[in-house]
Design a protein around this motif. Structure first.
Motif, PDB file in Angstrom:
ATOM      1  N   ILE A 484      24.987  -5.930  70.523  1.00 31.85           N
ATOM      2  CA  ILE A 484      23.848  -6.063  69.798  1.00 31.85           C
ATOM      3  C   ILE A 484      23.314  -4.705  68.958  1.00 31.85           C
ATOM      4  O   ILE A 484      22.522  -4.650  68.208  1.00 31.85           O
ATOM      5  N   PHE A 485      24.070  -3.684  69.463  1.00 28.39           N
ATOM      6  CA  PHE A 485      23.356  -2.442  68.571  1.00 28.39           C
ATOM      7  C   PHE A 485      24.490  -2.058  67.705  1.00 28.39           C
ATOM      8  O   PHE A 485      24.262  -1.118  67.128  1.00 28.39           O
ATOM      9  N   VAL A 486      25.526  -2.856  67.372  1.00 29.96           N
ATOM     10  CA  VAL A 486      26.311  -2.172  66.360  1.00 29.96           C
ATOM     11  C   VAL A 486      25.966  -2.251  65.072  1.00 29.96           C
ATOM     12  O   VAL A 486      25.025  -3.296  64.640  1.00 29.96           O
ATOM     13  N   GLY A 487      26.124  -1.377  64.234  1.00 32.33           N
ATOM     14  CA  GLY A 487      25.500  -0.993  63.130  1.00 32.33           C
ATOM     15  C   GLY A 487      24.294  -0.238  62.980  1.00 32.33           C
ATOM     16  O   GLY A 487      23.637   0.113  61.905  1.00 32.33           O
ATOM     17  N   LEU A 488      23.591  -0.013  64.241  1.00 36.53           N
ATOM     18  CA  LEU A 488      22.412   0.752  64.259  1.00 36.53           C
ATOM     19  C   LEU A 488      22.382   2.077  64.005  1.00 36.53           C
ATOM     20  O   LEU A 488      23.458   2.736  64.277  1.00 36.53           O
ATOM     21  N   LYS A 489      21.596   2.834  63.083  1.00 36.71           N
ATOM     22  CA  LYS A 489      22.009   4.290  62.899  1.00 36.71           C
ATOM     23  C   LYS A 489      21.366   5.007  64.122  1.00 36.71           C
ATOM     24  O   LYS A 489      20.350   4.772  64.780  1.00 36.71           O
ATOM     25  N   VAL A 490      22.172   6.332  64.175  1.00 34.93           N
ATOM     26  CA  VAL A 490      21.431   7.302  65.047  1.00 34.93           C
ATOM     27  C   VAL A 490      21.714   8.522  64.457  1.00 34.93           C
ATOM     28  O   VAL A 490      22.125   8.731  63.309  1.00 34.93           O
ATOM     29  N   LYS A 491      20.867   9.576  65.266  1.00 33.54           N
ATOM     30  CA  LYS A 491      20.945  10.966  64.685  1.00 33.54           C
ATOM     31  C   LYS A 491      21.573  12.033  65.745  1.00 33.54           C
ATOM     32  O   LYS A 491      21.028  11.746  67.012  1.00 33.54           O
ATOM     33  N   LEU A 492      22.462  12.830  65.287  1.00 34.15           N
ATOM     34  CA  LEU A 492      22.857  13.735  66.303  1.00 34.15           C
ATOM     35  C   LEU A 492      21.720  15.045  66.448  1.00 34.15           C
ATOM     36  O   LEU A 492      21.201  15.217  65.342  1.00 34.15           O
ATOM     37  N   SER A 493      21.705  15.688  67.380  1.00 38.16           N
ATOM     38  CA  SER A 493      20.719  16.651  67.772  1.00 38.16           C
ATOM     39  C   SER A 493      21.022  17.989  66.740  1.00 38.16           C
ATOM     40  O   SER A 493      20.467  18.645  66.253  1.00 38.16           O
ATOM     41  N   THR A 494      22.336  17.831  66.127  1.00 34.29           N
ATOM     42  CA  THR A 494      22.560  19.052  65.277  1.00 34.29           C
ATOM     43  C   THR A 494      22.665  18.536  63.928  1.00 34.29           C
ATOM     44  O   THR A 494      22.852  19.132  63.171  1.00 34.29           O
ATOM     45  N   GLY A 495      22.026  17.364  63.716  1.00 38.18           N
ATOM     46  CA  GLY A 495      21.413  16.882  62.308  1.00 38.18           C
ATOM     47  C   GLY A 495      22.417  15.838  61.615  1.00 38.18           C
ATOM     48  O   GLY A 495      22.117  15.226  60.764  1.00 38.18           O
ATOM     49  N   GLU A 496      23.614  15.682  62.177  1.00 37.50           N
ATOM     50  CA  GLU A 496      24.412  14.457  61.123  1.00 37.50           C
ATOM     51  C   GLU A 496      23.881  13.029  61.667  1.00 37.50           C
ATOM     52  O   GLU A 496      23.319  12.854  62.670  1.00 37.50           O
ATOM     53  N   ASP A 497      23.991  12.214  60.635  1.00 36.16           N
ATOM     54  CA  ASP A 497      23.789  10.834  60.877  1.00 36.16           C
ATOM     55  C   ASP A 497      24.891   9.981  61.286  1.00 36.16           C
ATOM     56  O   ASP A 497      26.284  10.305  60.897  1.00 36.16           O
ATOM     57  N   GLY A 498      24.779   9.001  62.121  1.00 35.58           N
ATOM     58  CA  GLY A 498      25.891   8.282  62.647  1.00 35.58           C
ATOM     59  C   GLY A 498      25.394   6.839  62.641  1.00 35.58           C
ATOM     60  O   GLY A 498      24.393   6.421  62.650  1.00 35.58           O
ATOM     61  N   VAL A 499      26.656   5.940  62.845  1.00 34.70           N
ATOM     62  CA  VAL A 499      26.207   4.629  63.171  1.00 34.70           C
ATOM     63  C   VAL A 499      27.002   4.009  64.207  1.00 34.70           C
ATOM     64  O   VAL A 499      28.234   4.612  64.582  1.00 34.70           O
ATOM     65  N   ILE A 500      26.568   3.275  65.250  1.00 37.63           N
ATOM     66  CA  ILE A 500      27.236   2.821  66.504  1.00 37.63           C
ATOM     67  C   ILE A 500      28.142   1.899  65.986  1.00 37.63           C
ATOM     68  O   ILE A 500      28.006   0.749  65.250  1.00 37.63           O
ATOM     69  N   GLU A 501      29.451   1.957  66.387  1.00 36.48           N
ATOM     70  CA  GLU A 501      30.591   1.265  65.761  1.00 36.48           C
ATOM     71  C   GLU A 501      30.950   0.130  67.074  1.00 36.48           C
ATOM     72  O   GLU A 501      31.534  -0.848  66.752  1.00 36.48           O
ATOM     73  N   GLY A 502      30.679   0.378  68.456  1.00 31.96           N
ATOM     74  CA  GLY A 502      31.031  -0.417  69.283  1.00 31.96           C
ATOM     75  C   GLY A 502      31.163   0.351  70.816  1.00 31.96           C
ATOM     76  O   GLY A 502      30.945   1.486  70.605  1.00 31.96           O
ATOM     77  N   GLY A 503      31.439  -0.675  71.633  1.00 30.32           N
ATOM     78  CA  GLY A 503      31.564   0.137  73.107  1.00 30.32           C
ATOM     79  C   GLY A 503      32.961   0.837  73.189  1.00 30.32           C
ATOM     80  O   GLY A 503      33.697   0.625  72.480  1.00 30.32           O
ATOM     81  N   PHE A 504      33.005   1.790  74.204  1.00 28.57           N
ATOM     82  CA  PHE A 504      34.255   2.103  74.491  1.00 28.57           C
ATOM     83  C   PHE A 504      34.656   2.422  76.081  1.00 28.57           C
ATOM     84  O   PHE A 504      33.686   3.078  76.740  1.00 28.57           O
ATOM     85  N   GLY A 505      35.640   1.613  76.235  1.00 26.06           N
ATOM     86  CA  GLY A 505      35.732   1.444  77.820  1.00 26.06           C
ATOM     87  C   GLY A 505      34.670   0.553  78.676  1.00 26.06           C
ATOM     88  O   GLY A 505      34.036  -0.101  77.808  1.00 26.06           O
ATOM     89  N   ASP A 516      29.451  11.320  56.911  1.00 27.64           N
ATOM     90  CA  ASP A 516      29.732  12.600  56.214  1.00 27.64           C
ATOM     91  C   ASP A 516      30.565  13.527  56.999  1.00 27.64           C
ATOM     92  O   ASP A 516      30.508  14.706  56.605  1.00 27.64           O
ATOM     93  N   GLY A 517      31.030  13.328  57.975  1.00 29.65           N
ATOM     94  CA  GLY A 517      31.946  14.042  59.030  1.00 29.65           C
ATOM     95  C   GLY A 517      31.112  14.977  59.786  1.00 29.65           C
ATOM     96  O   GLY A 517      29.835  15.212  59.404  1.00 29.65           O
ATOM     97  N   LEU A 518      31.528  15.726  60.754  1.00 24.85           N
ATOM     98  CA  LEU A 518      31.003  16.565  61.601  1.00 24.85           C
ATOM     99  C   LEU A 518      31.098  17.824  60.802  1.00 24.85           C
ATOM    100  O   LEU A 518      32.037  18.224  60.239  1.00 24.85           O
ATOM    101  N   ARG A 519      29.966  18.625  61.190  1.00 27.19           N
ATOM    102  CA  ARG A 519      29.971  20.074  60.689  1.00 27.19           C
ATOM    103  C   ARG A 519      30.861  20.896  61.370  1.00 27.19           C
ATOM    104  O   ARG A 519      30.812  20.678  62.718  1.00 27.19           O
ATOM    105  N   PRO A 520      31.430  22.035  60.777  1.00 33.98           N
ATOM    106  CA  PRO A 520      32.065  23.056  61.444  1.00 33.98           C
ATOM    107  C   PRO A 520      31.628  23.641  62.795  1.00 33.98           C
ATOM    108  O   PRO A 520      32.007  23.494  63.990  1.00 33.98           O
ATOM    109  N   ASP A 521      30.206  23.716  62.775  1.00 30.98           N
ATOM    110  CA  ASP A 521      29.569  24.526  63.851  1.00 30.98           C
ATOM    111  C   ASP A 521      29.409  23.524  65.122  1.00 30.98           C
ATOM    112  O   ASP A 521      29.305  23.843  66.086  1.00 30.98           O
TER     113      ASP A 521
END
Length: 576
Positions: A484-505, A516-521
């Motif tokens: 039910i959370f698939v497709g919701l946007k999240v934010k990493l503390s380092t600033g990147e935006d992400g989207v939940i794709e599904g469960g893992f395990g 937009d990909g992970l930043r080098p740092d």
């Protein structure tokens, strides 16, 4: 051309005050004509010397010049409101028809609990006030003047921050010698008081248009005539021959005759005190209540109100709490849910008397006010300045349905508080904006009310999969359905935006895509923490604990924010 008949202007004066401050004696000293309900007619009241119902009597005097030219009569209808704490309901009933308030204070005692409550009611329901210091005959002659001056100063201080700041204060002895004294004792200061009342009288704004609504305070039968209902017209007007409804009984009756203070009339309007005679109606069915234009009142199970907290009420106003709610002329128990504008709309101008169902509103655990306790850490960060919206609302759900006009005054109180406790029991006041007449309003009506809660979940990045995806943990419980959370946007503390794709395990972990990909740092940071982990897993378990401690010093956080509408049956999660 014949001269215009002399005008009679009626001004309703509420006589309020603490029990035993001498309100009834004052009304008696002022009045020249008694009305039906006047002067403690209830046997239990006479026995105890306490006014139990709204007593009415009137005082007539020449029309003062400020109220227009020509001969005329100014009639003050004195509404003697009970001072008994448990009867505050009655006062609230009377307060809706009061143009001018007399707050009666026992000069030997000063402000008392109920005087404070009367002051609160006055501020909500009335525009002008005169303070009467009564019982000055109890002060020793030599010290009388200085005692009166001292109490006058004290009262001025009390009224400083109210809308009655600077109002007249008059000293009287309505019944010198007390209740036992002979009737021949002349009251002191009453004629001065009448002059002050005349100077304070104003043309109340009366409006004959709109639906007829009258608050009935007595109902009795007259042999050969019918049943007379006496009361004050709250809105609209009534004429001979009109049909009126008694909504509580679902009965409609025709007006056969009408009287105002013993004078037959054919028409009466808002603000008038009138007796209406109908036939074939048992007076026992209606001691007090409302009568109105047929079909004009609604009977409601719940309501949306706009409201303000009463400043003297101690304690927070909590959502889900129960209050005594006075609406129209009824007082019932009700549960409240507070809500405010969405934070972006906090500064929007107040919309008087309307409620906008198109807008989103923010659910509140309590009414937002300056005295709401801020948490300890906020105090340390000096975040104690709570931003307050210009307007707040509440959903009221009544324990039993109430019948009332559309935009009426609502007062919430805690009447079960000990009446001897020295605290104000009136908690909030407001205006009824929208009533819910359907018994199943929870299914039919509430889903239209867009009140949301803001949900905030925090988790951490477990490891990197590739430049565009990571695995997260600690955001969900193991048993949560991550679908039910698939497709919701999240934010990493380092600033990147992400989207939940599904469960893992199976353990509540999940996969996040980073468009937009992970930043080098960020990759560096995550590489360092995963190295520590792999090192730890090669070593023994004692070291592992240590490493996870150092790793938790620099994890990458994941934050998920969404809103959920309180009355949405599907419990959808929404992100802007």
């Amino acid at each position: 051309m014949a001269a215009a008949p002399p005008r009679r202007l009626n001004v309703n004066v509420g006589v309020l005050g603490h029990i035993d401050s001498g309100k009834t004696a004052l009304a008696r000293a002022l009045s020249t004509t008694g009305s039906t309900a006047a002067f403690d007619r209830a046997p239990q009241s006479r026995a105890r010397g306490i006014t139990l119902d709204l007593g009415f009597s009137c005082l007539r005097t020449a029309l003062p010049p400020q109220l227009g030219p020509g001969p005329g009569e100014l009639q003050f209808t004195l509404v003697d409101c009970p001072g008994h704490a448990s009867l505050i309901r009655t006062i609230i009933g009377g307060a809706q028809i009061i143009d001018l308030m007399m707050l009666v204070i026992d000069v030997t005692k000063g402000m008392q609990t109920q005087s404070a409550e009367c002051l609160v009611i006055g501020q909500i329901a009335c525009q002008k006030m005169v303070v009467v210091l009564n019982k000055i005959d109890l002060l020793p002659e030599g010290k009388r003047q200085s005692a009166i001056e001292k109490m006058t100063k004290k009262m001025q201080k009390t009224l400083e921050n109210t809308k009655f700041c600077g109002c007249p204060i008059v000293a009287v002895a309505a019944k010198p010698g007390g209740p036992e004294a002979p009737e021949s004792e002349t009251p002191i200061g009453v004629s001065e008081l009448i002059e002050v009342l005349k100077s304070q009288a104003y043309l109340p704004s009366r409006d004959p248009s709109g639906h007829f609504l009258m608050a009935v305070d007595h109902c009795f039968s007259i042999k050969g005539q019918g049943t007379v209902m006496t009361g004050t017209i709250l809105s609209g007007s009534v004429s001979l021959g009109d049909n009126v409804e008694i909504p509580a009984l679902k009965v409609t009756k025709k007006v056969k005759s009408m009287q105002m203070f013993h004078t037959p009339v054919t028409y009466a309007m808002q603000g008038d005190r009138v007796g209406i005679c109908v036939t074939q109606f048992d007076p026992k069915l209606l001691e007090r209540g409302l009568i109105c234009t047929p079909e004009s009142l609604h009977t409601i199970h719940a309501a949306i109100i706009s409201l303000k907290k009463i400043q003297y009420f101690r304690g927070a106003l909590q959502t889900k709490a129960k209050f005594h709610i006075t609406v129209g002329h009824e007082t019932v128990m009700g549960r409240v849910m507070f809500f405010s504008p969405a934070p972006a709309d906090f500064d929007e101008e107040i919309q008087e008397n309307v409620f906008n169902f198109e807008k989103d509103y923010l659910y509140q655990e309590a009414y937002l006010s300056k005295d709401l306790k801020t948490s300890e850490e906020d105090k340390e960060n000096d975040q104690s300045e709570v931003q307050l919206p210009k307007q707040q609302w509440a959903l009221l759900e009544f324990e039993k349905p109430v019948t009332c006009p559309k935009l009426c005054l609502v007062i919430g109180s805690k009447l079960d508080t000990d009446i001897h406790a020295n605290t104000c029991r009136l908690a909030f006041h407001g205006v009824l904006l929208q009533g819910m007449e359907d018994k199943n309003y929870a299914e039919t009506f509430l889903p239209k009310l867009k009140v949301y809660k803001l949900k905030h979940k925090e988790g951490q990045v477990e490891r990197v999969m590739d430049d565009y995806s990571v695995i997260g943990r600690s955001l969900f419980k193991k048993e949560t359905n991550i679908q039910i959370f698939v497709g919701l946007k999240v934010k990493l503390s380092t600033g990147e935006d992400g989207v939940i794709e599904g469960g893992f395990g199976q353990s509540g972990k999940f996969k996040i895509r980073i468009p937009d990909g992970l930043r080098p740092d960020t990759k560096m940071l995550l590489a360092v923490s995963s190295k520590k982990k792999s090192k730890a897993s090669k070593g023994d378990s004692g070291k592992e604990e240590e490493s996870s401690r150092s790793d938790s010093a620099q994890p990458v956080g994941i934050s998920l924010v969404f809103k959920r509408y309180v009355f949405d049956t599907q419990k959808k999660m929404i992100q802007s």
